[in-house]
Design an enzyme around this catalytic site. Structure first.
Site, PDB file in Angstrom:
ATOM      1  N   HIS A  41       0.840  -1.206   0.000  1.00  0.00           N
ATOM      2  CA  HIS A  41       0.000   0.000   0.000  1.00  0.00           C
ATOM      3  C   HIS A  41       0.876   1.257   0.000  1.00  0.00           C
ATOM      4  CE1 HIS A  41      -3.121  -2.554   2.366  1.00  0.00           C
ATOM      5  NE2 HIS A  41      -3.560  -2.456   1.138  1.00  0.00           N
ATOM      6  N   LYS A  66     -16.807  -6.969   7.507  1.00  0.00           N
ATOM      7  CA  LYS A  66     -15.744  -7.635   8.264  1.00  0.00           C
ATOM      8  C   LYS A  66     -15.436  -6.924   9.580  1.00  0.00           C
ATOM      9  CE  LYS A  66     -13.462  -7.076   4.335  1.00  0.00           C
ATOM     10  NZ  LYS A  66     -12.321  -6.828   3.480  1.00  0.00           N
ATOM     11  N   SER A  94      -3.099  -7.644   3.061  1.00  0.00           N
ATOM     12  CA  SER A  94      -3.470  -7.395   4.459  1.00  0.00           C
ATOM     13  C   SER A  94      -4.032  -8.665   5.097  1.00  0.00           C
ATOM     14  CB  SER A  94      -4.513  -6.279   4.548  1.00  0.00           C
ATOM     15  OG  SER A  94      -3.942  -5.060   4.196  1.00  0.00           O
ATOM     16  N   ARG A 104      -2.344  -6.453  -8.145  1.00  0.00           N
ATOM     17  CA  ARG A 104      -1.211  -7.345  -7.878  1.00  0.00           C
ATOM     18  C   ARG A 104      -1.134  -8.477  -8.885  1.00  0.00           C
ATOM     19  NH1 ARG A 104      -3.193  -7.852  -1.863  1.00  0.00           N
ATOM     20  NH2 ARG A 104      -5.048  -7.467  -3.089  1.00  0.00           N
TER      21      ARG A 104
HETATM   22  P1  ADP Z   1      -9.772  -3.740   0.008  1.00  0.00           P
HETATM   23  O1  ADP Z   1     -10.411  -4.222   1.279  1.00  0.00           O
HETATM   24  O2  ADP Z   1     -10.534  -2.698  -0.737  1.00  0.00           O
HETATM   25  O3  ADP Z   1      -9.231  -4.830  -0.886  1.00  0.00           O
HETATM   26  P2  ADP Z   1      -7.043  -3.215   0.681  1.00  0.00           P
HETATM   27  O4  ADP Z   1      -6.607  -2.289   1.742  1.00  0.00           O
HETATM   28  O5  ADP Z   1      -6.700  -4.643   0.869  1.00  0.00           O
HETATM   29  O6  ADP Z   1      -8.556  -2.928   0.547  1.00  0.00           O
HETATM   30  O7  ADP Z   1      -6.496  -2.751  -0.727  1.00  0.00           O
HETATM   31  C1  ADP Z   1      -6.714  -1.479  -1.235  1.00  0.00           C
HETATM   32  C2  ADP Z   1      -6.129  -1.389  -2.626  1.00  0.00           C
HETATM   33  O8  ADP Z   1      -4.722  -1.606  -2.564  1.00  0.00           O
HETATM   34  C3  ADP Z   1      -6.652  -2.426  -3.626  1.00  0.00           C
HETATM   35  O9  ADP Z   1      -6.753  -1.806  -4.904  1.00  0.00           O
HETATM   36  C4  ADP Z   1      -5.583  -3.479  -3.655  1.00  0.00           C
HETATM   37  O10 ADP Z   1      -5.533  -4.130  -4.917  1.00  0.00           O
HETATM   38  C5  ADP Z   1      -4.332  -2.642  -3.450  1.00  0.00           C
HETATM   39  N1  ADP Z   1      -3.259  -3.412  -2.832  1.00  0.00           N
HETATM   40  C6  ADP Z   1      -3.346  -4.237  -1.772  1.00  0.00           C
HETATM   41  N2  ADP Z   1      -2.152  -4.801  -1.489  1.00  0.00           N
HETATM   42  C7  ADP Z   1      -1.277  -4.315  -2.418  1.00  0.00           C
HETATM   43  C8  ADP Z   1       0.110  -4.539  -2.690  1.00  0.00           C
HETATM   44  N3  ADP Z   1       0.837  -5.402  -1.970  1.00  0.00           N
HETATM   45  N4  ADP Z   1       0.675  -3.861  -3.701  1.00  0.00           N
HETATM   46  C9  ADP Z   1      -0.069  -3.002  -4.458  1.00  0.00           C
HETATM   47  N5  ADP Z   1      -1.382  -2.776  -4.275  1.00  0.00           N
HETATM   48  C10 ADP Z   1      -1.987  -3.414  -3.275  1.00  0.00           C
END
Ligand code: ADP
Length: 172
Positions: free
Chosen positions: A28, A52, A139, A101
């Site tokens: 992120h 969640k 995450s 990803r």
């Molecule tokens: P959500 O619950 O909306 O999936 P996340 O916080 O997991 O929220 O992810 C938010 C955004 O960040 C999404 O577009 C996801 O694809 C992107 N993202 C998550 N992990 C990574 C990573 N390791 N590298 C790049 N982008 C990521």
């Protein structure tokens, strides 16, 4: 072709990067720092109306993202509930930033982007490809490792690692 309003090159670009960020990972943070170079203002915003039960409280997530992005002067941290398109209108944002990803992300991201475009064509979703070294980090896996007592410090910003140690008296 669907009609989209003209955006001149002098238009101020305000982007929303929405997500759960439970917790913020190095993936992120990489996206935030690359995204912040492309726009005038980047608002990292935590979506609060998910079903969640989060591992980290909203305030903890906001605080750690603020710490991790302190050096990026055009990045702001916020939270929202309800529809993302309504929130972009409230914040006068014209861009939604998301990360991809792997192919598995593509399908849901495309669906969301198309739905958002149908609801609010003037807001453009832009995608950044995950950096190679962070593309395996999610995450969900970080939460799993934390609850099983493993060390997540290689995968998350220091602010998050410190929070994890304080909250879960974790090694590492
Ligand atoms: P959500 O619950 O909306 O999936 P996340 O916080 O997991 O929220 O992810 C938010 C955004 O960040 C999404 O577009 C996801 O694809 C992107 N993202 C998550 N992990 C990574 C990573 N390791 N590298 C790049 N982008 C990521």
């Amino acid at each position: 072709m669907s009609e989209t309003p003209e955006v001149s090159r002098s238009t101020r670009l305000v982007a929303i990067y929405p997500g759960s960020f439970d917790p913020l990972t190095n993936g992120h943070l990489d996206l935030i720092s690359r995204g912040s170079r492309l726009v005038d203002q980047l608002i990292v915003s935590i979506l609060t109306n998910t079903q969640k039960q989060p591992l980290f409280e909203l305030q903890e997530r906001m605080q750690t993202i603020r710490e991790a992005t302190a050096r990026l002067s055009n990045v702001e941290v916020d939270s929202f509930d309800g529809l993302l398109v309504d929130y972009t209108s409230r914040r006068r944002a014209n861009v939604i930033l998301r990360g991809i990803r792997a192919i598995s992300d593509y399908e849901t991201e495309l669906q969301m982007a198309l739905m958002n475009r149908r609801m609010k064509p003037e807001t453009e979703t832009i995608f950044l490809m995950a950096a190679e070294e962070y593309s395996f980090i999610s995450s969900r896996m970080i939460r799993e490792i934390i609850t099983l007592g493993g060390d997540v410090s290689p995968f998350v910003p220091e602010a998050v690692a410190n929070r994890v140690r304080a909250k879960f008296s974790q090694k590492g």
